[in-house]
Design an enzyme around this catalytic site. Structure first.
Site, PDB file in Angstrom:
ATOM      1  N   GLU A  62     -15.416 -31.642 -93.557  1.00  0.00           N
ATOM      2  CA  GLU A  62     -15.619 -33.515 -93.736  1.00  0.00           C
ATOM      3  C   GLU A  62     -15.130 -33.767 -95.218  1.00  0.00           C
ATOM      4  O   GLU A  62     -15.408 -32.126 -95.938  1.00  0.00           O
ATOM      5  CB  GLU A  62     -16.934 -33.832 -93.661  1.00  0.00           C
TER       6      GLU A  62
ATOM      7  N   LYS B 251     -16.257 -33.682 -99.359  1.00  0.00           N
ATOM      8  CA  LYS B 251     -17.157 -33.703 -99.741  1.00  0.00           C
ATOM      9  C   LYS B 251     -17.275 -34.796-100.680  1.00  0.00           C
ATOM     10  O   LYS B 251     -16.401 -34.084-101.533  1.00  0.00           O
ATOM     11  CB  LYS B 251     -17.711 -32.497 -99.780  1.00  0.00           C
TER      12      LYS B 251
ATOM     13  N   ARG C 150     -31.477 -37.328-102.934  1.00  0.00           N
ATOM     14  CA  ARG C 150     -32.324 -36.028-102.219  1.00  0.00           C
ATOM     15  C   ARG C 150     -33.195 -35.520-101.739  1.00  0.00           C
ATOM     16  O   ARG C 150     -33.982 -34.434-101.302  1.00  0.00           O
ATOM     17  CB  ARG C 150     -31.309 -35.314-103.453  1.00  0.00           C
TER      18      ARG C 150
ATOM     19  N   GLU D  28     -23.091 -40.084 -98.356  1.00  0.00           N
ATOM     20  CA  GLU D  28     -23.177 -39.796 -99.709  1.00  0.00           C
ATOM     21  C   GLU D  28     -22.726 -41.456-100.604  1.00  0.00           C
ATOM     22  O   GLU D  28     -22.279 -41.446-100.122  1.00  0.00           O
ATOM     23  CB  GLU D  28     -22.086 -38.854-100.174  1.00  0.00           C
TER      24      GLU D  28
ATOM     25  N   PHE E 122     -22.676 -39.769 -92.892  1.00  0.00           N
ATOM     26  CA  PHE E 122     -22.527 -38.111 -92.219  1.00  0.00           C
ATOM     27  C   PHE E 122     -23.185 -37.496 -91.292  1.00  0.00           C
ATOM     28  O   PHE E 122     -22.926 -36.508 -90.589  1.00  0.00           O
ATOM     29  CB  PHE E 122     -21.503 -37.308 -93.311  1.00  0.00           C
TER      30      PHE E 122
ATOM     31  N   ARG F 154     -31.514 -24.368 -95.559  1.00  0.00           N
ATOM     32  CA  ARG F 154     -30.406 -23.605 -96.772  1.00  0.00           C
ATOM     33  C   ARG F 154     -29.529 -22.881 -95.591  1.00  0.00           C
ATOM     34  O   ARG F 154     -30.173 -21.778 -95.517  1.00  0.00           O
ATOM     35  CB  ARG F 154     -30.579 -23.464 -97.867  1.00  0.00           C
TER      36      ARG F 154
ATOM     37  N   LYS G 140     -20.549 -25.366 -98.344  1.00  0.00           N
ATOM     38  CA  LYS G 140     -19.793 -26.284 -98.818  1.00  0.00           C
ATOM     39  C   LYS G 140     -17.795 -25.804 -99.706  1.00  0.00           C
ATOM     40  O   LYS G 140     -18.728 -24.678-100.348  1.00  0.00           O
ATOM     41  CB  LYS G 140     -20.331 -27.130-100.275  1.00  0.00           C
TER      42      LYS G 140
HETATM   43  P1  ATP Z   1     -27.432 -28.828-103.072  1.00  0.00           P
HETATM   44  O1  ATP Z   1     -27.858 -29.938-102.195  1.00  0.00           O
HETATM   45  O2  ATP Z   1     -26.837 -27.513-102.293  1.00  0.00           O
HETATM   46  O3  ATP Z   1     -28.311 -27.784-103.006  1.00  0.00           O
HETATM   47  P2  ATP Z   1     -25.713 -29.719-105.229  1.00  0.00           P
HETATM   48  O4  ATP Z   1     -26.980 -30.798-105.048  1.00  0.00           O
HETATM   49  O5  ATP Z   1     -25.604 -29.278-106.269  1.00  0.00           O
HETATM   50  O6  ATP Z   1     -26.727 -28.433-103.918  1.00  0.00           O
HETATM   51  P3  ATP Z   1     -23.445 -29.665-103.894  1.00  0.00           P
HETATM   52  O7  ATP Z   1     -23.925 -28.391-104.353  1.00  0.00           O
HETATM   53  O8  ATP Z   1     -22.542 -30.806-104.195  1.00  0.00           O
HETATM   54  O9  ATP Z   1     -24.741 -30.647-104.223  1.00  0.00           O
HETATM   55  O10 ATP Z   1     -23.215 -29.620-102.773  1.00  0.00           O
HETATM   56  C1  ATP Z   1     -24.502 -29.660-101.537  1.00  0.00           C
HETATM   57  C2  ATP Z   1     -24.379 -31.994-101.200  1.00  0.00           C
HETATM   58  O11 ATP Z   1     -23.111 -32.352-100.926  1.00  0.00           O
HETATM   59  C3  ATP Z   1     -24.448 -32.359-100.594  1.00  0.00           C
HETATM   60  O12 ATP Z   1     -26.366 -32.732-101.204  1.00  0.00           O
HETATM   61  C4  ATP Z   1     -24.809 -33.675-100.782  1.00  0.00           C
HETATM   62  O13 ATP Z   1     -25.236 -34.469-101.516  1.00  0.00           O
HETATM   63  C5  ATP Z   1     -23.215 -33.862-100.639  1.00  0.00           C
HETATM   64  N1  ATP Z   1     -22.493 -34.415 -99.278  1.00  0.00           N
HETATM   65  C6  ATP Z   1     -21.230 -34.415-100.278  1.00  0.00           C
HETATM   66  N2  ATP Z   1     -20.473 -35.043 -98.638  1.00  0.00           N
HETATM   67  C7  ATP Z   1     -21.148 -34.979 -97.957  1.00  0.00           C
HETATM   68  C8  ATP Z   1     -21.144 -34.246 -96.263  1.00  0.00           C
HETATM   69  N3  ATP Z   1     -19.839 -34.467 -96.248  1.00  0.00           N
HETATM   70  N4  ATP Z   1     -21.506 -33.898 -95.389  1.00  0.00           N
HETATM   71  C9  ATP Z   1     -22.924 -33.528 -96.153  1.00  0.00           C
HETATM   72  N5  ATP Z   1     -22.997 -33.427 -97.646  1.00  0.00           N
HETATM   73  C10 ATP Z   1     -22.068 -33.802 -97.984  1.00  0.00           C
END
Ligand code: ATP
Length: 594
Positions: free
Chosen positions: A250, A252, A273, A303, A344, A421, A427
């Site tokens: 998907e 991101k 979050r 998102e 998503f 997790r 990711k």
């Molecule tokens: P994490 O949420 O894993 O602790 P983070 O908040 O720093 O890390 P990222 O590392 O950038 O975020 O990646 C995870 C986040 O990406 C998800 O929590 C969500 O907010 C975002 N995201 C964007 N697109 C998607 C998608 N298609 N499916 C799931 N999450 C997505």
């Protein structure tokens, strides 16, 4: 229960940093409790009055608390303020100044209930007379409090209760106090917490219905679920391998994660979050969500990103972060910075809990119930089976304004895993291909005095990652670059509530900053690579005894992670995995595997 007993337990909790000991103190404290009182003690111990997502704030400023301590002790306000400055903590001041009074009569002794009700009253006081009302109630409580009780009461209202009981320790204590303390009981208790985000509810259900009875805690509209989280891999090849040769990729999107709760009737609620209520920030999503979902009630995730509505182009994330916390000018912000929510996942569809269905089934549901609007859309997705297909989709995603791709497992076991997790989601960001794989979200635990242009401010900050197993914050870098002038001014203001006069027991580092901070504020940094370091303690011992990880050439990305609490920071395990990914890239033969 008398409040004195609770204060006594806090005193003992404060004196130890050993998780096992904390668990025992807490378990002994809560074992005799039932019903509301049990829930109240758990919320209070976390420094809250209700589950965090309720967002209850006491609204007590330092000056107001000083006045209440002055009135209760009969000491002049100025004297109280000077004393607090010297002690570095108004709680200690209250303890000392209220000490010499004759002990309150037994009949006046505070119960936990008295304190809880008083604090609720303080939180509820709104409007013009609210300050006087808050002082009146707080003074009343302090007049009846013993010295130690006064100390913790004051710290509670100022948000500086530092007994340091985190959720994980409370879950341990629940398993010890109300179940057999086994791993299985502990994981069922944690699962119930992950779907409800409410420790009080979990504890009461556990007492009334036992460990097996926890399964009755289901999804409820208006009560956020702790989000499912993703792991990382250093290449698309590794992603596909991990997923068994097939995955849904998907876009991101780089924005704010939103969990939308849409009731059958009435206004939806949005949670971030970290489960903060964000509903006031995005009225246009609130307006569109009921139209966009053909089936209600529903709980969906997506998102939220800024978007140019004329061209449908996704805009940089900084735009949407400017809207955070803006209570005024919302109309203006809406017009200036329009956002769209890319959905998503779906957890509740109609009255059906679909969270236990595999991901492909949930995605089909989402497609079935969604009637896309300008503001509420479906996340772009493609099923891929080869690295070439995956690479092509990644390129599409990046040119379409995404920061990378999110790979999702299609296999059995791909149900929604609240609060976990794992490799069901992976990711992968574009810039993984050079240098260090990803940005790191570090907790600020210290500040170093600046020199030259930064004299009189902090010139650099000490950052830590989180180890949930040991419940410790382990340092991994000292970061000074990447801050612009405004951020250099902003940081001390944001860190003020976390200032403490000594190293917090949960922090591990070989450095001694000029100012310590209680773990609270999370900021995002990038660096050149992870190296081994005898000074830093991140994942210490994972590679070599006594040696932790350090981030080389760290740089602040400009992003303060308001949507993360201290325990949502990058974990030491993640750091270890990033290090391994980095080593693998540098040594394809595999001998670098540490
Ligand atoms: P994490 O949420 O894993 O602790 P983070 O908040 O720093 O890390 P990222 O590392 O950038 O975020 O990646 C995870 C986040 O990406 C998800 O929590 C969500 O907010 C975002 N995201 C964007 N697109 C998607 C998608 N298609 N499916 C799931 N999450 C997505």
């Amino acid at each position: 229960m008398r409040f004195a007993e609770l204060a006594d337990a806090y005193g003992r909790l404060e004196a130890t940093s050993k998780r096992l000991e904390m668990r025992q103190i807490l378990a002994d404290l809560i074992r005799p409790l039932r019903g509301e009182e049990l829930a109240h003690v758990l919320y209070l111990s976390q420094g809250q009055l209700l589950p965090e997502y309720e967002g209850v704030e006491l609204g007590v400023a330092g000056s107001l608390a000083v006045r209440a301590v002055a009135q209760a002790s009969g000491v002049a306000e100025a004297t109280v303020a000077t004393h607090a400055k010297r002690a570095g903590d108004l709680g200690t001041t209250a303890e000392e100044l209220l000490g010499p009074r004759s002990a309150p009569a037994a009949s006046a002794a505070l119960s936990v209930r008295d304190v809880y009700d008083g604090l609720r009253e303080i939180a509820a006081a709104k409007g013009e007379a609210s300050q006087a009302e808050k002082i009146r109630v707080l003074t009343g409580l302090l007049e009846r409090a013993g010295p130690q009780e006064a100390k913790f009461l004051v710290r509670f209202v100022l948000g500086t209760l530092r007994v340091g009981v985190r959720e994980m320790t409370i879950l341990d204590a629940l398993a010890t106090a109300f179940a057999d303390g086994s791993k299985d009981a502990r994981s069922k208790i944690e699962a119930a917490f992950n779907v409800s985000s409410d420790l009080g509810l979990v504890a009461r259900t556990l007492v009334d219905h036992g460990v097996e009875g926890l399964a009755r805690i289901g999804l409820e509209v208006g009560r956020p679920i702790r989000p499912m989280l993703a792991e990382r891999e250093p290449s698309l090849e590794a992603v596909l391998k991990r997923m068994g040769g097939e995955a849904a990729l998907e876009y991101k999107y780089d924005g704010l994660r939103i969990q939308a709760h849409v009731p059958a009737h009435g206004a939806p609620e949005l949670f971030s979050r970290r489960l903060e209520n964000m509903s006031a920030q995005f009225p246009e999503l609130i307006a569109d969500l009921p139209k966009a979902l053909a089936v209600k009630p529903a709980i969906v995730e997506g998102e939220c990103v800024p978007i140019d509505l004329d061209t449908d182009e996704i805009q940089p994330f900084q735009e949407v972060s400017r809207r955070r916390g803006r209570k005024h000018d919302l109309d203006k912000a809406q017009a200036e910075i329009p956002v769209a929510l890319f959905l998503f996942d779906v957890l509740l569809a109609g009255h059906e809990d679909v969270s236990a269905e595999d991901f492909p089934a949930r995605r089909r549901r989402l497609e079935q119930i969604l009637r896309p609007t300008e503001r509420v859309r479906l996340a772009q997705q493609r099923i891929v089976r080869t690295v070439d297909e995956a690479t092509a989709f990644l390129e599409e995603a990046v040119s379409g304004g995404a920061e990378g791709v999110m790979a999702k497992s299609l296999g059995p076991g791909s149900r929604y895993r609240a609060g976990a997790r794992g490799y069901w989601w992976i990711k992968y960001k574009r810039d993984y291909t050079t240098g260090l794989t990803d940005s790191i979200d570090g907790v600020v635990v210290g500040g170093f005095a600046g020199r030259g242009r930064r004299a009189g401010r902090f010139g650099a900050y000490l950052l830590a990652v989180y180890d949930p197993k040991r419940d410790k914050f382990e340092s991994f870098c000292k970061v000074g670059s990447g801050f612009d002038d405004e951020q250099l001014r902003e940081m001390p203001r944001r860190l003020k509530p976390f200032e403490v006069d000594a190293a917090p027991p949960s922090v591990e580092t070989g450095l001694t900053p000029d100012q310590w901070f209680r773990p609270g504020l999370v900021i995002e940094v990038r660096g050149a690579e992870l190296t081994l370091s005898p000074i830093h303690r991140a994942a210490a011992g994972a590679i070599r005894p006594g040696v932790g990880f350090a981030l080389r050439f760290p740089r602040f990305t400009g992003r303060i992670r308001d949507d993360k609490g201290a325990t949502d920071a990058t974990t030491s395990k993640e750091l270890l995995e990033m290090y391994r990914g980095q080593v693998r890239r540098e040594a394809p033969e595999g001998e670098g595997e540490a």
